[in-house]
Write an enzyme that holds these catalytic residues in place. Structure first.
Site, mmCIF file in Angstrom:
data_model
loop_
_atom_site.group_PDB
_atom_site.id
_atom_site.type_symbol
_atom_site.label_atom_id
_atom_site.label_comp_id
_atom_site.label_asym_id
_atom_site.label_seq_id
_atom_site.Cartn_x
_atom_site.Cartn_y
_atom_site.Cartn_z
ATOM 1 N N MET A 1 38.960 42.880 9.761
ATOM 2 C CA MET A 1 40.255 42.556 9.522
ATOM 3 C C MET A 1 40.859 42.957 8.201
ATOM 4 O O MET A 1 40.078 42.695 7.057
ATOM 5 C CB MET A 1 40.680 41.175 9.793
ATOM 6 C CG MET A 1 40.494 40.504 11.290
ATOM 7 S SD MET A 1 41.329 41.243 12.458
ATOM 8 C CE MET A 1 42.952 41.126 11.925
ATOM 9 N N ASP B 1 46.757 41.155 20.974
ATOM 10 C CA ASP B 1 46.317 39.781 20.020
ATOM 11 C C ASP B 1 46.632 38.685 20.734
ATOM 12 O O ASP B 1 47.777 38.072 20.984
ATOM 13 C CB ASP B 1 47.060 39.803 18.745
ATOM 14 C CG ASP B 1 46.502 41.273 18.121
ATOM 15 O OD1 ASP B 1 45.325 41.204 17.834
ATOM 16 O OD2 ASP B 1 47.452 42.043 17.506
ATOM 17 N N HIS C 1 41.646 41.050 21.539
ATOM 18 C CA HIS C 1 41.271 40.611 20.081
ATOM 19 C C HIS C 1 41.826 38.931 20.112
ATOM 20 O O HIS C 1 42.823 38.719 19.988
ATOM 21 C CB HIS C 1 41.925 41.102 19.001
ATOM 22 C CG HIS C 1 41.882 40.696 17.771
ATOM 23 N ND1 HIS C 1 42.430 40.990 16.513
ATOM 24 C CD2 HIS C 1 40.753 39.818 17.269
ATOM 25 C CE1 HIS C 1 42.082 40.290 15.418
ATOM 26 N NE2 HIS C 1 41.225 39.690 15.966
ATOM 27 N N HIS D 1 45.907 47.325 22.041
ATOM 28 C CA HIS D 1 45.217 46.132 21.485
ATOM 29 C C HIS D 1 46.243 44.832 21.817
ATOM 30 O O HIS D 1 47.668 44.922 21.529
ATOM 31 C CB HIS D 1 45.358 46.601 19.934
ATOM 32 C CG HIS D 1 44.704 45.480 19.004
ATOM 33 N ND1 HIS D 1 43.496 45.379 18.966
ATOM 34 C CD2 HIS D 1 45.170 44.324 18.534
ATOM 35 C CE1 HIS D 1 43.022 44.312 18.024
ATOM 36 N NE2 HIS D 1 43.854 43.804 17.682
ATOM 37 N N MET E 1 46.386 34.515 20.201
ATOM 38 C CA MET E 1 46.216 33.496 19.118
ATOM 39 C C MET E 1 46.699 31.968 19.657
ATOM 40 O O MET E 1 47.554 32.066 20.715
ATOM 41 C CB MET E 1 47.187 33.812 18.093
ATOM 42 C CG MET E 1 47.227 35.200 17.470
ATOM 43 S SD MET E 1 48.529 35.739 16.334
ATOM 44 C CE MET E 1 48.164 37.001 15.764
ATOM 45 N N SER F 1 49.230 47.708 18.485
ATOM 46 C CA SER F 1 49.042 45.983 18.811
ATOM 47 C C SER F 1 50.496 45.583 19.485
ATOM 48 O O SER F 1 51.239 45.885 18.890
ATOM 49 C CB SER F 1 48.670 45.441 17.574
ATOM 50 O OG SER F 1 49.000 43.999 17.849
ATOM 51 N N MET G 1 41.728 35.474 18.769
ATOM 52 C CA MET G 1 41.986 34.772 17.417
ATOM 53 C C MET G 1 42.300 33.436 17.832
ATOM 54 O O MET G 1 43.201 32.520 17.652
ATOM 55 C CB MET G 1 43.122 35.183 16.823
ATOM 56 C CG MET G 1 42.837 36.454 15.912
ATOM 57 S SD MET G 1 44.564 37.403 15.407
ATOM 58 C CE MET G 1 44.830 38.158 16.956
ATOM 59 N N ASP H 1 41.742 46.542 11.466
ATOM 60 C CA ASP H 1 42.979 45.987 12.186
ATOM 61 C C ASP H 1 43.718 45.123 11.077
ATOM 62 O O ASP H 1 43.381 44.243 10.391
ATOM 63 C CB ASP H 1 42.500 44.864 13.067
ATOM 64 C CG ASP H 1 43.969 44.096 14.123
ATOM 65 O OD1 ASP H 1 44.962 44.618 13.774
ATOM 66 O OD2 ASP H 1 43.430 43.137 14.674
HETATM 67 C C1 DX5 Z 1 46.987 40.331 13.074
HETATM 68 C C2 DX5 Z 1 46.619 41.111 14.328
HETATM 69 C C3 DX5 Z 1 46.867 42.355 14.180
HETATM 70 C C4 DX5 Z 1 48.482 42.790 13.927
HETATM 71 C C5 DX5 Z 1 48.474 44.110 13.127
HETATM 72 O O1 DX5 Z 1 46.349 38.889 13.133
HETATM 73 O O2 DX5 Z 1 45.323 40.860 14.755
HETATM 74 O O3 DX5 Z 1 46.321 43.173 15.344
HETATM 75 O O4 DX5 Z 1 48.838 42.835 14.995
HETATM 76 O O5 DX5 Z 1 49.717 44.319 12.923
HETATM 77 P P1 DX5 Z 1 49.917 45.408 11.768
HETATM 78 O O6 DX5 Z 1 49.523 46.682 12.384
HETATM 79 O O7 DX5 Z 1 51.587 45.228 11.662
HETATM 80 O O8 DX5 Z 1 49.504 44.807 10.700
HETATM 81 ZN ZN ZN Z 2 44.295 42.341 16.270
#
Ligand code: DX5
Ligand code: ZN
Length: 227
Positions: free
Chosen positions: A140, A38, A69, A36, A40, A11, A71, A176
């Site tokens: 998650m 992310d 992904h 990956h 947000m 990620s 969020m 994840d």
């Molecule tokens: C969390 C993200 C994850 C995150 C994982 O909100 O969706 O993808 O980056 O990070 P680690 O592996 O550090 O938990």
């Molecule tokens: Zn993620």
């Protein structure tokens, strides 16, 4: 353990935000299977990362699968923008709105693979009616919003239940949050076949000195294989 080959998806949330392109190239060169990404919004989760313009800028630096992904809420107004960005997989949370099935249809309709993600507080049953209409389920194992949190072992039963429900369908099961060499074995044993790892990979080096990324990816892969 899953009988499928396990894929490791670093990620970029844990990468150097000032050099995402180099970070993606380094991770792939060191053995990453997917990247990956992310996204947000500061509304669905209490953090803001980046949006479709950054995903589009990354695309030429990712030779393999770009796994986005989301969020964010709402999702549907942004689906076309992520298709235009070149996302291969686009995952939305089941908690992000009342019409997640429509969202999955729209993602596939835009030419992407559709993923559905579940927060830790959401039961496995929430995705069972969607399994014929998705390509990926994302469980998650931390509360979404931040990297570097502790793995929630209580989610392992949910992973196993969803793997059993998937059966023979061609649906990936991604986990994840908090995945590292100490947790990857249990995650794979429960049936996950895509392991996201942010800090466990990008925390181990830099794009200029990426050998640590490779060592981390290998360690997670070995742990997932039960070795
Ligand atoms: C969390 C993200 C994850 C995150 C994982 O909100 O969706 O993808 O980056 O990070 P680690 O592996 O550090 O938990
Ligand atoms: Zn993620």
């Amino acid at each position: 353990m899953s009988d499928r080959p396990v894929k490791i998806a670093p990620s970029i949330l844990a990468a150097d935000f000032a050099c995402f392109g180099a970070e993606c190239r380094a991770a792939e060169a060191q053995g990453a299977d997917w990247i990956h990404v992310d996204v947000m919004d500061g509304h669905f989760v209490p953090n803001i990362s980046f949006g479709p313009a950054v995903a589009k800028a990354l695309r030429p630096h990712i030779g393999g699968v770009m796994d986005v992904h989301l969020m964010i809420a709402p999702v549907d107004p942004y689906i076309e923008a992520f298709a235009d960005a070149g996302a291969d997989y686009l995952s939305a949370h089941v908690e992000a709105g009342p019409h997640v099935h429509r969202t999955m249809q729209a993602i596939r309709g835009a030419g992407m693979k559709a993923g559905v993600a579940l927060n830790p507080g959401t039961p496995a049953e929430a995705v069972l009616p969607l399994l014929d209409d998705v390509d990926l389920v994302v469980v998650m194992t931390v509360n979404p919003g931040f990297g570097g949190q502790r793995f929630l072992h209580g989610q392992l039963g949910k992973i196993a239940a969803i793997r059993a429900a998937i059966g023979d369908r061609p649906v990936h099961l991604e986990v994840d949050g908090g995945v590292d060499p100490s947790t990857a074995g249990a995650v794979a044993a429960a049936g996950a076949d895509v392991l996201v790892a942010g800090s466990a990979v990008f925390g181990k080096g830099s794009a200029d000195a990426p050998e640590g990324y490779g060592a981390a990816i290998r360690a997670i892969r070995e742990a997932a294989a039960g070795r």
